[in-house]
Scaffold this motif. Structure first.
Motif, PDB file in Angstrom:
ATOM      1  N   UNK A   3      42.295  49.119 -24.732  1.00 43.13           N
ATOM      2  CA  UNK A   3      42.064  47.988 -25.629  1.00 43.13           C
ATOM      3  C   UNK A   3      42.719  48.260 -26.976  1.00 43.13           C
ATOM      4  N   UNK A   4      43.399  47.249 -27.501  1.00 38.74           N
ATOM      5  CA  UNK A   4      43.869  47.277 -28.880  1.00 38.74           C
ATOM      6  C   UNK A   4      42.986  46.330 -29.670  1.00 38.74           C
ATOM      7  N   UNK A   5      42.183  46.867 -30.587  1.00 39.67           N
ATOM      8  CA  UNK A   5      41.307  46.042 -31.417  1.00 39.67           C
ATOM      9  C   UNK A   5      41.895  45.955 -32.812  1.00 39.67           C
ATOM     10  N   UNK A   6      42.253  44.738 -33.202  1.00 36.23           N
ATOM     11  CA  UNK A   6      42.851  44.487 -34.519  1.00 36.23           C
ATOM     12  C   UNK A   6      41.760  43.868 -35.384  1.00 36.23           C
ATOM     13  N   UNK A   7      41.216  44.661 -36.288  1.00 31.47           N
ATOM     14  CA  UNK A   7      40.016  44.275 -37.034  1.00 31.47           C
ATOM     15  C   UNK A   7      39.999  45.009 -38.366  1.00 31.47           C
ATOM     16  N   UNK A  23      31.409  52.038 -21.972  1.00 30.96           N
ATOM     17  CA  UNK A  23      32.022  51.428 -20.789  1.00 30.96           C
ATOM     18  C   UNK A  23      33.110  52.302 -20.176  1.00 30.96           C
ATOM     19  N   UNK A  24      33.471  53.381 -20.886  1.00 32.53           N
ATOM     20  CA  UNK A  24      34.547  54.245 -20.406  1.00 32.53           C
ATOM     21  C   UNK A  24      35.927  53.721 -20.733  1.00 32.53           C
ATOM     22  N   UNK A  25      36.028  52.872 -21.749  1.00 29.77           N
ATOM     23  CA  UNK A  25      37.302  52.279 -22.127  1.00 29.77           C
ATOM     24  C   UNK A  25      37.957  53.074 -23.258  1.00 29.77           C
ATOM     25  N   UNK A  26      39.264  53.035 -23.299  1.00 28.74           N
ATOM     26  CA  UNK A  26      40.038  53.702 -24.358  1.00 28.74           C
ATOM     27  C   UNK A  26      40.474  52.658 -25.376  1.00 28.74           C
ATOM     28  N   UNK A  27      40.080  52.851 -26.624  1.00 29.43           N
ATOM     29  CA  UNK A  27      40.367  51.858 -27.672  1.00 29.43           C
ATOM     30  C   UNK A  27      41.256  52.438 -28.753  1.00 29.43           C
ATOM     31  N   UNK A  48      45.562  46.492 -21.842  1.00 29.63           N
ATOM     32  CA  UNK A  48      44.857  45.654 -20.875  1.00 29.63           C
ATOM     33  C   UNK A  48      44.189  44.467 -21.547  1.00 29.63           C
ATOM     34  N   UNK A  49      43.762  44.647 -22.804  1.00 28.77           N
ATOM     35  CA  UNK A  49      43.118  43.586 -23.583  1.00 28.77           C
ATOM     36  C   UNK A  49      43.455  43.800 -25.049  1.00 28.77           C
ATOM     37  N   UNK A  50      43.678  42.710 -25.778  1.00 23.95           N
ATOM     38  CA  UNK A  50      43.809  42.783 -27.240  1.00 23.95           C
ATOM     39  C   UNK A  50      42.763  41.864 -27.852  1.00 23.95           C
ATOM     40  N   UNK A  51      41.991  42.392 -28.805  1.00 21.78           N
ATOM     41  CA  UNK A  51      41.112  41.546 -29.604  1.00 21.78           C
ATOM     42  C   UNK A  51      41.712  41.452 -30.998  1.00 21.78           C
TER      43      UNK A  51
END
Length: 243
Positions: A3-7, A23-27, A48-51
């Motif tokens: 995950x790429x979280x842009x915040x 959740x075992x996710x890499x951010x 896999x996901x971008x927020x």
């Protein structure tokens, strides 16, 4: 999941990182628009996901979304916004976001949205991979052919009156397919959200409306309009009146 979280709010990022780790996710985190685009462009296919928060220092969230979509039309993108105005949310969706979550939000809600969007993205990728060998043998067979309108799931192409409908995003193609598979049947926004976005209705009707608007614009570039609004109910596909 990566995950790429842009915040820009580090407290929000730190809180969400605890949930991601559970959740075992890499951010990976970016706190402004400039850094976000540098990180994204360093490996476009890594995510896999971008927020994406709309309110960012430096390059704003709308421009970040635009540049992400210029480089990838498939990476799932969720907007995070404190703005309540309909125009901001619709604009973000029109720029290519797949979903949005309004601040303040529950971390559990965001996790659920991420899981739903990721499931849908995985399902699409699996279907494409399974069809690869068949495509080589049977790419000319259309799923839908009314004489006026044609749609081919294997080549991910659609045409009207002999003209290709240009630049369909995955969500736009799926919307068109669902509607055209059952012509003249009215689909509610809730039904379209469940079938295409893969989660139960959360009240975000504008998600569907924004994608329908963009889909109509692309259809109108090459032929007559075949998607109708049934006021108070939803949308339907009908090409019976087209000559």
């Amino acid at each position: 999941m990566k995950i790429l979280m842009i915040e820009d709010n580090k407290s929000v990022s730190e809180m969400m990182n605890m949930f991601f780790q559970k959740e075992g996710w890499e951010a990976t985190f970016a706190y402004n628009g400039d850094d976000a685009l540098k990180i994204f462009h360093s490996d476009v296919d890594n995510w896999d996901i971008i927020t994406l928060d709309l309110n960012l220092p430096g390059i704003d969230g709308m421009e970040v979304a635009k540049q992400i979509r210029q480089n990838s039309d498939t990476v799932p993108l969720i907007m995070l916004t404190a703005r309540d105005t309909e125009s901001d949310q619709v604009l973000g969706l029109e720029l290519g976001a797949d979903d949005y979550v309004t601040k303040p939000f529950s971390p559990i809600t965001l996790i659920a949205r991420i899981k739903a969007l990721h499931r849908r993205s995985d399902l699409h990728s699996t279907n494409v991979n399974e069809e690869t060998s068949e495509e080589k043998q049977n790419t000319e067979k259309n799923d839908i052919d009314t004489g006026i309108f044609k749609l081919n799931s294997k080549t991910r192409e659609a045409s009207i009156t002999g003209n290709d409908i240009p630049d369909l995003t995955p969500k736009e193609f799926e919307l068109l397919k669902v509607l055209a598979t059952k012509p003249r049947q009215v689909f509610s926004r809730e039904q379209l959200l469940e079938q295409i976005w893969g989660y139960d209705f959360f009240g975000d009707e504008r998600t569907v409306d924004a994608h329908i608007k963009k889909l109509r614009q692309k259809i109108e570039k090459v032929g007559p309009q075949v998607i109708s609004t049934v006021w108070g109910v939803g949308y339907k596909f009908d090409d019976t009146g087209v000559n």
